[in-house]
Structure formats: structure tokens, C-alpha cells
Write an enzyme that holds these catalytic residues in place. Structure first.
Site, short mmCIF file in Angstrom:
data_model
loop_
_atom_site.label_atom_id
_atom_site.label_comp_id
_atom_site.label_asym_id
_atom_site.label_seq_id
_atom_site.Cartn_x
_atom_site.Cartn_y
_atom_site.Cartn_z
N LYS A 180 -7.35 16.20 13.11
CA LYS A 180 -6.29 16.20 14.13
C LYS A 180 -6.35 17.50 14.94
O LYS A 180 -5.96 18.56 14.46
CB LYS A 180 -4.89 16.09 13.49
CG LYS A 180 -3.84 15.78 14.57
CD LYS A 180 -2.45 16.22 14.23
CE LYS A 180 -2.09 17.58 14.72
NZ LYS A 180 -2.10 17.79 16.17
N GLU A 255 -5.54 28.91 7.35
CA GLU A 255 -6.01 30.01 8.21
C GLU A 255 -4.90 30.25 9.22
O GLU A 255 -4.73 29.47 10.16
CB GLU A 255 -7.29 29.60 8.95
CG GLU A 255 -8.50 29.42 8.07
CD GLU A 255 -9.01 30.73 7.50
OE1 GLU A 255 -8.73 31.80 8.06
OE2 GLU A 255 -9.68 30.67 6.46
N CYS A 289 -6.78 34.64 17.19
CA CYS A 289 -6.08 35.00 15.96
C CYS A 289 -6.45 36.40 15.50
O CYS A 289 -5.65 37.11 14.92
CB CYS A 289 -6.37 33.99 14.86
SG CYS A 289 -8.13 33.72 14.62
N GLU A 390 2.96 38.34 16.01
CA GLU A 390 1.81 37.87 16.78
C GLU A 390 2.32 37.30 18.10
O GLU A 390 3.05 36.32 18.11
CB GLU A 390 1.10 36.78 15.97
CG GLU A 390 -0.12 36.25 16.64
CD GLU A 390 -0.74 35.11 15.83
OE1 GLU A 390 0.00 34.21 15.40
OE2 GLU A 390 -1.96 35.13 15.64
P1 NDP Z 1 0.52 25.56 15.40
O1 NDP Z 1 0.82 25.96 14.01
O2 NDP Z 1 1.65 25.29 16.30
O3 NDP Z 1 -0.38 24.25 15.43
C1 NDP Z 1 -1.62 24.18 14.79
C2 NDP Z 1 -1.94 22.73 14.53
O4 NDP Z 1 -1.00 22.22 13.62
C3 NDP Z 1 -1.85 21.85 15.77
O5 NDP Z 1 -2.82 20.84 15.69
C4 NDP Z 1 -0.46 21.28 15.63
O6 NDP Z 1 -0.29 20.07 16.31
C5 NDP Z 1 -0.39 21.04 14.15
N1 NDP Z 1 0.94 20.90 13.62
C6 NDP Z 1 2.12 21.32 14.13
N2 NDP Z 1 3.14 20.99 13.32
C7 NDP Z 1 2.60 20.32 12.27
C8 NDP Z 1 3.13 19.71 11.10
N3 NDP Z 1 4.43 19.75 10.83
N4 NDP Z 1 2.29 19.13 10.25
C9 NDP Z 1 0.96 19.10 10.48
N5 NDP Z 1 0.39 19.66 11.58
C10 NDP Z 1 1.20 20.26 12.46
O7 NDP Z 1 -0.44 26.68 15.98
P2 NDP Z 1 -1.02 26.76 17.45
O8 NDP Z 1 -1.73 25.50 17.83
O9 NDP Z 1 0.07 27.25 18.34
O10 NDP Z 1 -2.15 27.87 17.24
C11 NDP Z 1 -1.90 29.20 17.27
C12 NDP Z 1 -1.85 29.77 15.88
O11 NDP Z 1 -3.08 29.52 15.21
C13 NDP Z 1 -1.71 31.26 15.90
O12 NDP Z 1 -0.78 31.70 14.95
C14 NDP Z 1 -3.10 31.74 15.52
O13 NDP Z 1 -3.13 33.02 14.98
C15 NDP Z 1 -3.53 30.70 14.57
N6 NDP Z 1 -4.99 30.71 14.45
C16 NDP Z 1 -5.54 31.21 13.31
C17 NDP Z 1 -6.91 31.32 13.19
C18 NDP Z 1 -7.55 31.86 11.95
O14 NDP Z 1 -8.76 31.76 11.84
N7 NDP Z 1 -6.81 32.42 11.02
C19 NDP Z 1 -7.79 30.88 14.28
C20 NDP Z 1 -7.11 30.36 15.42
C21 NDP Z 1 -5.74 30.29 15.50
P3 NDP Z 1 0.32 20.03 17.80
O15 NDP Z 1 0.15 21.36 18.41
O16 NDP Z 1 -0.50 18.99 18.43
O17 NDP Z 1 1.75 19.64 17.64
#
Ligand code: NDP
Length: 498
Positions: A180, A255, A289, A390
Site C-alpha cells: 500500500k 521505520e 526522514c 520533525e
Molecule cells: P504517514 O504515517 O502519515 O503515512 C505513511 C503510510 O501509512 C501511508 O501510506 C499512509 O497512508 C499509511 N497510513 C496512514 N494511517 C494508517 C493506518 N491507520 N494504518 C495503516 N496505514 C496507515 O507518514 P507520511 O506518508 O506523512 O510520511 C512521512 C513520515 O515518514 C515522516 O515521519 C518520515 O520521517 C517518515 N519516513 C521514515 C523513513 C525511514 O526510513 N525511517 C523514510 C521515509 C519517511 P495514506 O497517506 O495514504 O493515508
């Protein structure tokens, strides 16, 4: 390739491209100008349940978990080849969807290819571990088996890269999966799954759904049919996924975010340090990130260092990712820009000194996109939320230190622990720092680089587990100990059995 996505069904369930059962759709918007790139299917919960069931059946009764390693390696290599053949088109899709520059997208696609190749090579090395029990009649060995059905959930900032860090090792391990991507940036993942389909991965092994986490998240994470959840995203989402997983004792790999310190000592080479801090903070407009958005600089050079940083930040060319002249693109969405603007207002209210940026670009040609200027706050304090949280945008905070111990204390003063950078010309000091900093990756006199062969992940609230490297494959494997007695005899523990 993008043309193929227009109007075509783009959920992939049990080896078939299908429309969302409920007829839902979503417009995917180009953040550079607010136009709609393409309209894709928007899955609802029922689609996610069907996808999980397909992955479950493919794991329990399908061939993939039982294929030879050689066969899996061949498939991974084929995917890498197809990615290579479509590199330019994939990069274009990633830039249109995320806003990042075409140059960055090309780097991402090359890294994606490298990850598939790396796991193809690593899969070949997975020999059983033989254990000497001291008894020649016993053959004791530890083998690795696929973890099962995986839910792979990725964010929007590196859509294809983050998803590939999951799909490649999951395939190498023999798992089946439901992927997803973020609802905001699904296009490159749809394109990747089309290539996976063409590479001959059997039906049900890789399934793809697009939708919001709120709609389909629980179908993927709150179910006994999923054996492993691999999630990359924000901490709050990670917490809620971990809670769902706990109810079923489902394995989780998280992550999460980072607030990454970049520590500069006065003996560091000035120009390369300024360059690295600038790139670490403002690449992809800070939507990284591991962005080094927390500068911790020695007080003796702080004034000149910040002045030079500001001078160079003001010269960064912000513009559409498709324009080769642009050095950084827009933020991913209007909504995200509003979050970043709220953080800038917070920094000002907390008493940080705004040195540069803190505004949208004035260029009228950029008015329709969600652009934001590189922003620097000086005179920051460790307690400020702008320092601790962040922001995921182009905001660099500056703190000053006097002693090495203070630099270490500041560098570790975070709930996160994803990445850190140190710049010094003193090798002994460099070694002390890289060992003292509690972060999953520490760069010494460099920033931002990684290799598929080295583990990636965080300490503290930056997550659980590691992607990439051998640990990135181990995430998708169960270990099984097989104890084989080649000369069974009566044990005689209970005398009455004789
Ligand atoms: P989110 O946590 O908002 O979303 C990440 C993914 O989770 C999306 O596909 C989102 O879907 C999905 N999601 C949201 N709610 C749920 C739920 N309740 N159950 C299951 N899946 C869910 O993060 P962002 O997309 O805003 O990404 C930014 C974040 O990712 C930052 O905090 C960043 O630091 C972190 N990140 C970490 C990395 C690492 O390697 N540690 C690398 C890259 C990013 P949808 O958005 O479609 O609703």
C-alpha cells in the site's frame, strides 16, 4: 507508461488488474502546479480484505514460498532489468507525483534497481547454519524460511524507493504481500507492480491497493491473516499500527521519523561543511526522514557559518522538478505546506531568530505549486518544539556548543535516533563522536549517503528493526531450528518406561 495508468484498472489483486469494488477514485495532483496528473482507483476496505486473502492463499498453497532460490533470483534480476529499461519514464512519474527534481528521481530509480540486484545476490548466500552439539549422531541446523504474508506500507517522500526496500527482500525471502503506497503518491508503485507482473511473479504473490490509511489500514494491520507488517511513515501512525499488531502478535518492522543532528566542529573544512549542511537540510525541500535539519555548530565559528549558510540558501533555485534549472521542488501538497508554515510560525513564537526564508517564493510563476523557501532559524534552544519535532520541510534550526561533551549531549537530546552527521578534521574526536551518538546511521565528514548493503533504521522512536543489508532480508524470514537424530535410541529418562 503513465499513459497506461490513465483509465486502466490499477489495483492488482491475485494477478489481475481490477477497479475498486466500490467504484472509488482519487485524483493524483502534481504539486508543482496543482494540476491532476491522472485519476486512479481508490480501494475500500473490501478490496484490502480481498488482497490479503489472495496473499494468504498464495502463501499457504501457492508455489512462491517453495520456489528454488535460483528461481527467485532470476525473477529479481528480471525486475531489475525491466526497471532499467523504463528508468527515464519512472523518474518522470516520480517527479510529477512527488515534486522532487528529475535528477533526484533518477538517483532514486538507480537506487531501486540496486536494491533489487542486491537482494538477488544476497538470496544466493542464505546457507543453513550447522551447529556442533558435541554429539555426532545429531544434525542440528538453523534454516531460514519466509515470514509469510506481509503488509507493506510506504510514505510519500520516496515512494518507489521505500516500497522497493520492502518488496525486494520480501520477494527474495519467498513471502507474499499486499503493498500500500501513500494515497498521495501511488503512481510509481503502480508502475513497479506492472513490471513485477511482466517479470512473471505468480498470481497472488504481490498485491497492490491504493487508498488512505484510514480506509484500509486496519484491514492490513488488524488481522491474523498477516504475519508481518513493514511500515515506513510517521511515529503516530507507527504507534497505532503497533497497537493493532499487538492484538495478533504480528511481527512489525517500523521505520519512523527523525530529527537529525549535524554537528560541526571548528576544525572541520569550512566550505565542505557548509555545503553538506545545506544539502542535508534542503535536499527534496527537507522532506527526507534523515534530513539534517538540526545544526549544532561550535560557537567560535557559528556566526560566519550561519551567515554563509544563509547566503547559499537564498541562492537555491526552487522550482518545478521537471525544469532542469530547479535545484529543489515544491512540498508534496498544499496540506503539507500548511504544516510547514505552522512550524515556522511556532519557531517565531518560541523565540528563534528567523535568518532567512520563512515564506513562499514571490515568483508569480510558482504561485500554483506548493513551494516554500529554504528557512533557517538561529539562536534555537534544545527545548523548543521547532528543534525537537520533525517538521519534514525546509527548516534548519541552529544551536551552538562549546565543549565536545555538550555537542554529544545535544546530538543525543532527541526522542528519535535515525541519523546524525559529524564534521571534524580530528580522527580521534570523530571516532569518539560516531560511537557516542545514539542514531542508526552516523556520517563522519559526509551526509545523507547509504548503500543497499548496510542496515538502515533508527534508535528510539525512529523505529524497530532494520531495512537494507542482511538484516533487511532477515526481517522477512523466520528462523527454524531442525534437530535431526540420526541414531535414535531409548533415552531412559523415566525408569518405568524401560
Ligand atoms: P504517514 O504515517 O502519515 O503515512 C505513511 C503510510 O501509512 C501511508 O501510506 C499512509 O497512508 C499509511 N497510513 C496512514 N494511517 C494508517 C493506518 N491507520 N494504518 C495503516 N496505514 C496507515 O507518514 P507520511 O506518508 O506523512 O510520511 C512521512 C513520515 O515518514 C515522516 O515521519 C518520515 O520521517 C517518515 N519516513 C521514515 C523513513 C525511514 O526510513 N525511517 C523514510 C521515509 C519517511 P495514506 O497517506 O495514504 O493515508
Amino acid at each position: 507508461m503513465l499513459d497506461e495508468l490513465c483509465g486502466a484498472p490499477n489495483l492488482y489483486i491475485d494477478g489481475k488488474w481490477v477497479h475498486a469494488a466500490g467504484g472509488g477514485t482519487r485524483d493524483i495532483v502534481n504539486p508543482a502546479d496543482g494540476t491532476v496528473i491522472v485519476t486512479v482507483d481508490e480501494a475500500d476496505r473490501a478490496d484490502a480484505v480481498t488482497a490479503v486473502a489472495a496473499a494468504r492463499a498464495a502463501f499457504d498453497t501457492g508455489g512462491w514460498p517453495r520456489t528454488s532460490v535460483a528461481e527467485r533470483i532470476a525473477v529479481l534480476e528480471r525486475i531489475a532489468e525491466l526497471l532499467g529499461a523504463t528508468r527515464d519514464e519512472l523518474a518522470r512519474i516520480e517527479t510529477l507525483d512527488t515534486g522532487k527534481t528529475l535528477r533526484e528521481s533518477h538517483i532514486d530509480i538507480d537506487d531501486v534497481i540496486a536494491v533489487f540486484r542486491y537482494y538477488a545476490r544476497l538470496a544466493a548466500t542464505g546457507a543453513d547454519r550447522l551447529i556442533d552439539t558435541g554429539n555426532p549422531a545429531i544434525i542440528s541446523r538453523v534454516v531460514r524460511e519466509p515470514a509469510g504474508v506481509c503488509a507493506l506500507i510506504a510514505p510519500w517522500n520516496y515512494p518507489l524507493l521505500q516500497m522497493s526496500w520492502k518488496i525486494a527482500p520480501a520477494l527474495a525471502a519467498g513471502c507474499t504481500m499486499v503493498a500500500k503506497p501513500s494515497e498521495v503518491t501511488p503512481l510509481s508503485t503502480i508502475a513497479l507492480v506492472r513490471l513485477i507482473d511482466r517479470a512473471g511473479v505468480p498470481a497472488g504473490v504481490v498485491n497492490l491497493i491504493q487508498s488512505s490509511g484510514a480506509t484500509v489500514g486496519s484491514a492490513l494491520t488488524d488481522t491474523p491473516d498477516v504475519d508481518l507488517i513493514s511500515f515506513t511513515g510517521g511515529v503516530a501512525t507507527g504507534e497505532s499500527i503497533a497497537r493493532n499488531a499487538a492484538a495478533h502478535i504480528t511481527r512489525v518492522a517500523l521505520e519512523l521519523g527523525g530529527k537529525n543532528p549535524h554537528i560541526v566542529f571548528p576544525d572541520a573544512d569550512f566550505d565542505s561543511a557548509v555545503d553538506a549542511v545545506l544539502t542535508g537540510a534542503f535536499l527534496h525541500s527537507g522532506q527526507v526522514c534523515s534530513a539534517g535539519t538540526r545544526l549544532i555548530v561550535h560557537e567560535s565559528i557559528a556566526e560566519s557559518f550561519v551567515a554563509e549558510l544563509a547566503r547559499r540558501a537564498e541562492r537555491i533555485r526552487v522550482g518545478p522538478g521537471m525544469d532542469p534549472a530547479s535545484e529543489t521542488g515544491p512540498l508534496v501538497s498544499e496540506q503539507h505546506r500548511a504544516n510547514v508554515e505552522a512550524y515556522v510560525a511556532l519557531g517565531i513564537s518560541e523565540g528563534a531568530k528567523l535568518v532567512t526564508g520563512g515564506a513562499r517564493p514571490s515568483d508569480a510563476a510558482l504561485a500554483a505549486g506548493s513551494y516554500y523557501l529554504p528557512t533557517i532559524f538561529d539562536e534555537c534552544q534544545r527545548w523548543m518544539r521547532i528543534v525537537q519535532e520533525e517538521t519534514f520541510g525546509p527548516i534548519l534550526t541552529v544551536e551552538r556548543f562549546t565543549t565536545e561533551a555538550e555537542a554529544i549531549a545535544l546530538g543525543n537530546d532527541t526522542a528519535y535516533g535515525l541519523a546524525a552527521g559529524v564534521r571534524t578534521a580530528d580522527p580521534a574526536r570523530g571516532e569518539r563522536l560516531v560511537r557516542a551518538l545514539r542514531h542508526g546511521t552516523v556520517w563522519l565528514n559526509d551526509f545523507g549517503y547509504y548503500t543497499p548493503a548496510a542496515e538502515w533504521g533508527g534508535f528510539g522512536r525512529s523505529g524497530i528493526g532494520r531495512e537494507l543489508g542482511p538484516s533487511g532480508l532477515a526481517e522477512y524470514q523466520e528462523t527454524k531450528h531442525i534437530w535431526h537424530n540420526t541414531a535414535p535410541a531409548v533415552g531412559g529418562w523415566f525408569a518405568g518406561n524401560n
